[in-house]
Design a protein around this motif. Structure first.
Motif, short mmCIF file in Angstrom:
data_model
loop_
_atom_site.label_atom_id
_atom_site.label_comp_id
_atom_site.label_asym_id
_atom_site.label_seq_id
_atom_site.Cartn_x
_atom_site.Cartn_y
_atom_site.Cartn_z
N GLY A 37 -3.46 11.83 30.02
CA GLY A 37 -4.27 10.86 30.74
C GLY A 37 -5.72 11.28 30.83
O GLY A 37 -6.16 12.22 30.16
N ARG A 38 -6.45 10.58 31.67
CA ARG A 38 -7.89 10.82 31.86
C ARG A 38 -8.08 11.54 33.18
O ARG A 38 -7.59 11.09 34.22
N TRP A 39 -8.81 12.64 33.15
CA TRP A 39 -9.03 13.47 34.34
C TRP A 39 -10.53 13.61 34.58
O TRP A 39 -11.31 13.74 33.64
N THR A 40 -10.93 13.61 35.86
CA THR A 40 -12.34 13.75 36.24
C THR A 40 -12.50 14.97 37.13
O THR A 40 -11.78 15.12 38.12
N PRO A 60 -20.56 12.94 34.72
CA PRO A 60 -19.19 13.34 35.07
C PRO A 60 -18.58 14.25 34.01
O PRO A 60 -18.79 14.05 32.81
N VAL A 61 -17.85 15.25 34.45
CA VAL A 61 -17.10 16.13 33.54
C VAL A 61 -15.71 15.51 33.38
O VAL A 61 -14.95 15.43 34.33
N GLU A 105 -1.03 20.59 40.45
CA GLU A 105 -0.59 20.56 41.83
C GLU A 105 -0.69 19.12 42.30
O GLU A 105 -1.78 18.59 42.45
N GLU A 106 0.48 18.50 42.51
CA GLU A 106 0.56 17.08 42.82
C GLU A 106 -0.17 16.31 41.73
O GLU A 106 0.20 16.38 40.58
N ASP A 107 -1.27 15.61 42.06
CA ASP A 107 -1.97 14.83 41.04
C ASP A 107 -3.31 15.46 40.69
O ASP A 107 -4.27 14.77 40.37
N ARG A 108 -3.36 16.80 40.75
CA ARG A 108 -4.58 17.53 40.41
C ARG A 108 -4.29 18.49 39.28
O ARG A 108 -3.23 19.09 39.20
N LEU A 109 -5.27 18.62 38.39
CA LEU A 109 -5.17 19.56 37.27
C LEU A 109 -6.17 20.68 37.52
O LEU A 109 -7.36 20.43 37.71
N LEU A 110 -5.69 21.92 37.55
CA LEU A 110 -6.53 23.07 37.82
C LEU A 110 -6.71 23.87 36.54
O LEU A 110 -5.73 24.36 35.97
N LEU A 111 -7.95 23.99 36.12
CA LEU A 111 -8.28 24.64 34.86
C LEU A 111 -8.95 25.98 35.17
O LEU A 111 -10.05 26.01 35.72
N GLU A 112 -8.28 27.08 34.85
CA GLU A 112 -8.81 28.41 35.16
C GLU A 112 -9.80 28.83 34.07
O GLU A 112 -9.44 29.47 33.08
N LEU A 113 -11.06 28.43 34.29
CA LEU A 113 -12.09 28.64 33.27
C LEU A 113 -12.32 30.12 33.01
O LEU A 113 -12.52 30.54 31.87
N GLN A 114 -12.31 30.92 34.07
CA GLN A 114 -12.44 32.37 33.97
C GLN A 114 -11.92 32.95 35.28
O GLN A 114 -11.77 32.22 36.26
N VAL A 122 -9.10 15.48 39.05
CA VAL A 122 -8.19 14.48 39.60
C VAL A 122 -7.93 13.44 38.52
O VAL A 122 -8.76 13.20 37.64
N ARG A 123 -6.78 12.81 38.59
CA ARG A 123 -6.43 11.81 37.59
C ARG A 123 -7.27 10.56 37.76
O ARG A 123 -7.50 10.09 38.87
N GLY A 124 -7.77 10.03 36.65
CA GLY A 124 -8.54 8.80 36.68
C GLY A 124 -9.98 9.02 37.08
O GLY A 124 -10.63 9.98 36.67
#
Length: 277
Positions: A37-40, A60-61, A105-114, A122-124
């Motif tokens: 999906g699309r994440w912001t 926006p990222v 975590e629920e509807d959040r995507l956590l990206l461990e950049l470093q 968040v989705r959408g």
């Protein structure tokens, strides 16, 4: 029935079976994955501090993950392609030679950049999220020493705020003799992935160049030191700040208005005013 129609029918059935198998494979590999999906991006988590996404990039990222393990990442108006995969349930983004772990975590995507820096998506569209404060604020004091001009050796309460400006993140510093609109310093900053660096701006009447001030948002206290010179006037300065809302320990010299102004405001949950006192 001739052999030719039978072969044609078997061929069509085989093609249908292969197409169905391919669709099932794509679904298993990507389309059915909850990460698709699309994440912001809404924030960067560093230490105990959450840095609003609006301070990281003017645009926006965005992260898009689609079937078959492909996707895109948009940052500062430019878009790059990526691949993604799951290994033993763990989600990874593959960017050039980097392999970045992700978690949901629920509807959040956590990206461990470093280590110590995590981007939260968040989705959408982030517009669907509750409104968040898009600035970072600090309170403390600044000190003048070894003065050779009109500015006497002294120390004063001061505030600082980093928020989106016309040309990216803008840091303003003001003391009890001024206000946010009458600041001591205004600096254009840029995010380098772990901290904010000054690009241009001024402190009093002195121009500040690239990297003159370095702001590590999770540092507490946050400190700046330097030497000021304008004409025949010169002095050394030191700025010490803590995040707005944080109580100070007795180990540090307290700002002059700490007890009668600051503590009542944070006790009632007030945002930092644009003037001290």
């Amino acid at each position: 029935m001739s052999a030719k129609p039978l072969r044609e029918r078997r061929g069509r059935l085989l093609c249908l079976a292969l197409a169905l198998a391919l669709l099932l494979c794509l679904s298993a590999c990507g389309q059915g994955d909850p990460a698709c999906g699309r994440w912001t991006c809404v924030s960067a988590e560093t230490g105990e501090l959450s840095v609003p996404a609006a301070l990281l990039s003017a645009e926006p990222v965005l992260l898009r993950l689609s079937a078959a393990g492909i996707g895109t990442l948009s940052l500062d108006g430019s878009e790059g392609s990526l691949r993604w995969t799951r290994e033993e349930g763990q989600l990874f983004l593959l960017l050039e030679e980097s392999r970045i772990p992700c978690s949901m975590e629920e509807d959040r995507l956590l990206l461990e950049l470093q280590p110590g820096l995590t981007l939260c998506f968040v989705r959408g569209d982030r517009a669907a999220e509750p409104a968040v404060e898009e600035s970072l604020s600090w309170y403390g004091w600044w000190e003048v020493s070894d003065s050779t001009g009109r500015m006497p050796d002294s120390w004063r309460d001061c505030c600082a705020q980093l928020r989106p400006g016309d040309f990216g993140p803008e840091l303003r510093l003001w003391d009890e003799d001024g206000s946010r609109e009458e600041p001591l310093a205004v600096l254009q900053m840029r995010w380098d992935g772990s901290r904010f660096l000054s690009q241009s701006g001024f402190f009093l009447l002195e121009q500040q160049g690239e990297g003159a001030w370095v702001l590590e948002p999770d540092a507490s206290p946050l400190e700046f030191s330097g030497n000021y010179r304008q004409g025949e006037e010169s002095f050394s300065y030191h700025v010490l700040l803590r995040p707005w809302g944080q109580e100070w320990s007795g180990e540090q010299r307290l700002p002059f208005r700490y007890n009668d102004w600051y503590l009542p405001l944070i006790g009632s949950g007030e945002a930092m005013p644009e003037r001290i006192g």
